[in-house]
Design an enzyme around this catalytic site. Structure first.
Site, PDB file in Angstrom:
ATOM      1  N   LYS A   1       0.848  -1.181   0.000  1.00 31.78           N
ATOM      2  CA  LYS A   1       0.000   0.000   0.000  1.00 31.78           C
ATOM      3  C   LYS A   1       0.883   1.231   0.000  1.00 31.78           C
ATOM      4  O   LYS A   1       1.667   1.455   0.923  1.00 31.78           O
ATOM      5  CB  LYS A   1      -0.914   0.002   1.225  1.00 31.78           C
TER       6      LYS A   1
ATOM      7  N   LYS B   1      -2.224  -1.610  -3.782  1.00 32.69           N
ATOM      8  CA  LYS B   1      -3.068  -0.417  -3.735  1.00 32.69           C
ATOM      9  C   LYS B   1      -2.211   0.835  -3.754  1.00 32.69           C
ATOM     10  O   LYS B   1      -1.233   0.884  -3.010  1.00 32.69           O
ATOM     11  CB  LYS B   1      -3.883  -0.463  -2.445  1.00 32.69           C
TER      12      LYS B   1
HETATM   13  C1  PBG Z   1      -7.014   3.541   5.166  1.00 30.55           C
HETATM   14  C2  PBG Z   1      -7.567   3.443   3.804  1.00 30.55           C
HETATM   15  C3  PBG Z   1      -7.374   4.321   2.720  1.00 30.55           C
HETATM   16  C4  PBG Z   1      -8.131   3.850   1.662  1.00 30.55           C
HETATM   17  C5  PBG Z   1      -8.739   2.701   2.092  1.00 30.55           C
HETATM   18  N1  PBG Z   1      -8.370   2.454   3.401  1.00 30.55           N
HETATM   19  C6  PBG Z   1      -6.634   5.517   2.495  1.00 30.55           C
HETATM   20  C7  PBG Z   1      -5.705   6.228   3.233  1.00 30.55           C
HETATM   21  O1  PBG Z   1      -4.610   5.728   3.472  1.00 30.55           O
HETATM   22  O2  PBG Z   1      -6.047   7.372   3.571  1.00 30.55           O
HETATM   23  C8  PBG Z   1      -8.215   4.514   0.321  1.00 30.55           C
HETATM   24  C9  PBG Z   1      -9.241   4.039  -0.610  1.00 30.55           C
HETATM   25  C10 PBG Z   1      -9.482   4.938  -1.740  1.00 30.55           C
HETATM   26  O3  PBG Z   1      -8.786   5.954  -1.937  1.00 30.55           O
HETATM   27  O4  PBG Z   1     -10.409   4.636  -2.502  1.00 30.55           O
HETATM   28  N2  PBG Z   1      -7.883   2.966   6.111  1.00 30.55           N
END
Ligand code: PBG
Length: 328
Positions: free
Chosen positions: A200, A252
């Site tokens: 991520k 991601k």
């Molecule tokens: C963190 C989380 C994030 C997303 C899903 N879970 C983002 C972040 O790190 O702020 C992003 C999903 C998206 O942008 O569609 N719990």
């Protein structure tokens, strides 16, 4: 086509008709590959539109149940729940409260769809903390990895007790998968699967999501999310999560990281998911709203490209709509 001696190679032969193209298509895209991320907002009396994600809303508990039922009817691969609580605090207490919005929404969704649709839950503190970080803070203001793990363990137990089929740890704390697996097993939830957000990246494309969950983050997540320049490290994170017991691993965002996705797919033997995130959604929607691209074609091409790069499972805000487009 001047003769070079051998037969003229004509790849166009197999592109001549739709049926021939279908016959030799290397990549498939079906509703069952798609997981719909959904937002549920505590205390909402009606769905609240998210400005930067046209077409996506913060659900009420009631409309969330309807969205879950619809997802099941469409044959989607699952729904992934995110919550917007009314109150936040430094430790994100709402996340571990069995009566907290995320946990009651899990139970609502499971009551609605039973075993017909896998119900997944985001396992992270950022929606629940007043500082907006994915973990708790140490006295010096840094995110405290091991103190956070204790809360993740409790959050996993509570989500499993609410009926989640799959928990999705997305906080990028070291060792989170092992701790969560241990917590689940220790509480008798051996059947609950872990979809690990393994690779991520700290991404500018999360912007609209932070509006969607009313994030209170002011800084950034660069001490725990990965640096965009690192591909090898993404593979390493995925391998670590598999070793810790992840049932599925995720890359991601998706589109800016398709190379990482391909390498992870080749490196592990568990199913691989990719998250077509909020900013990727917003770009297409914004261009389409301006009449600059063909929206439906762009949606299907986007999802197909993520599958082609190696995703077995794609999380996308277009899941329900794509299922309808595919069914035409
Ligand atoms: C963190 C989380 C994030 C997303 C899903 N879970 C983002 C972040 O790190 O702020 C992003 C999903 C998206 O942008 O569609 N719990």
């Amino acid at each position: 086509m001047a003769g070079t001696g051998g037969p003229v190679i004509r790849p166009r032969r197999l592109r001549r008709t739709p049926a021939l193209r279908e016959l030799v298509a290397e990549t498939s895209l079906a509703p069952g590959h798609l997981v719909l991320p959904v937002f549920v907002r505590e205390g909402a009396g009606a769905p609240v539109p998210i400005r930067s994600m046209p077409g996506v809303v913060q659900h009420t508990r009631d409309t969330l149940r309807k969205a879950a039922a619809e997802a099941a009817e469409l044959g989607l691969g699952g729904i992934m729940l995110f919550a917007v609580p009314e109150h936040k605090d430094a430790r994100g207490s709402g996340a571990c409260d069995p009566e907290g919005i995320l946990n009651v929404a899990i139970a609502d969704a499971v009551a609605e769809v039973g075993a017909a649709l896998p119900v997944m839950a985001d396992l992270c503190l950022d929606e629940f903390t007043d500082h907006g970080h994915c973990g708790v803070l140490a006295d010096d203001g840094t995110v405290d990895n091991d103190a956070t793990l204790e809360l993740y363990a409790e959050m996993a137990r509570v989500q499993a007790a609410a009926g989640a089929d799959v928990v999705g740890p997305s906080g990028m704390m070291d060792g989170q998968v092992a701790v969560i697996r241990d917590a689940l097993d220790g509480a008798g939830h051996t059947e609950v699967a872990i979809l690990a957000y393994s690779a991520k990246y700290a991404s500018a494309f999360y912007g609209p999501f932070r509006e969607a969950v009313a994030s209170s983050l002011t800084g950034d997540r660069r001490t725990y999310q990965q640096d965009a320049r690192n591909r090898r490290e993404g593979v390493r994170e995925a391998l670590l999560d598999v070793a810790e017991g992840a049932d599925l691993v995720m890359v991601k965002p998706a589109l800016p990281y398709l190379d990482v996705l391909r390498e992870v797919r080749d490196a592990v033997d568990v199913p691989v998911a990719a998250y077509n995130i909020s900013g990727e959604y917003a770009m297409v929607e914004a261009a389409a709203a301006n009449g600059w691209i063909d929206r439906e074609a762009a949606i299907l091409e986007t999802l197909t490209s993520i599958r082609r790069a190696g995703a077995d499972v794609v999380l996308t805000y277009w899941a329900a709509e794509a299922a309808r487009l595919l069914g035409r």
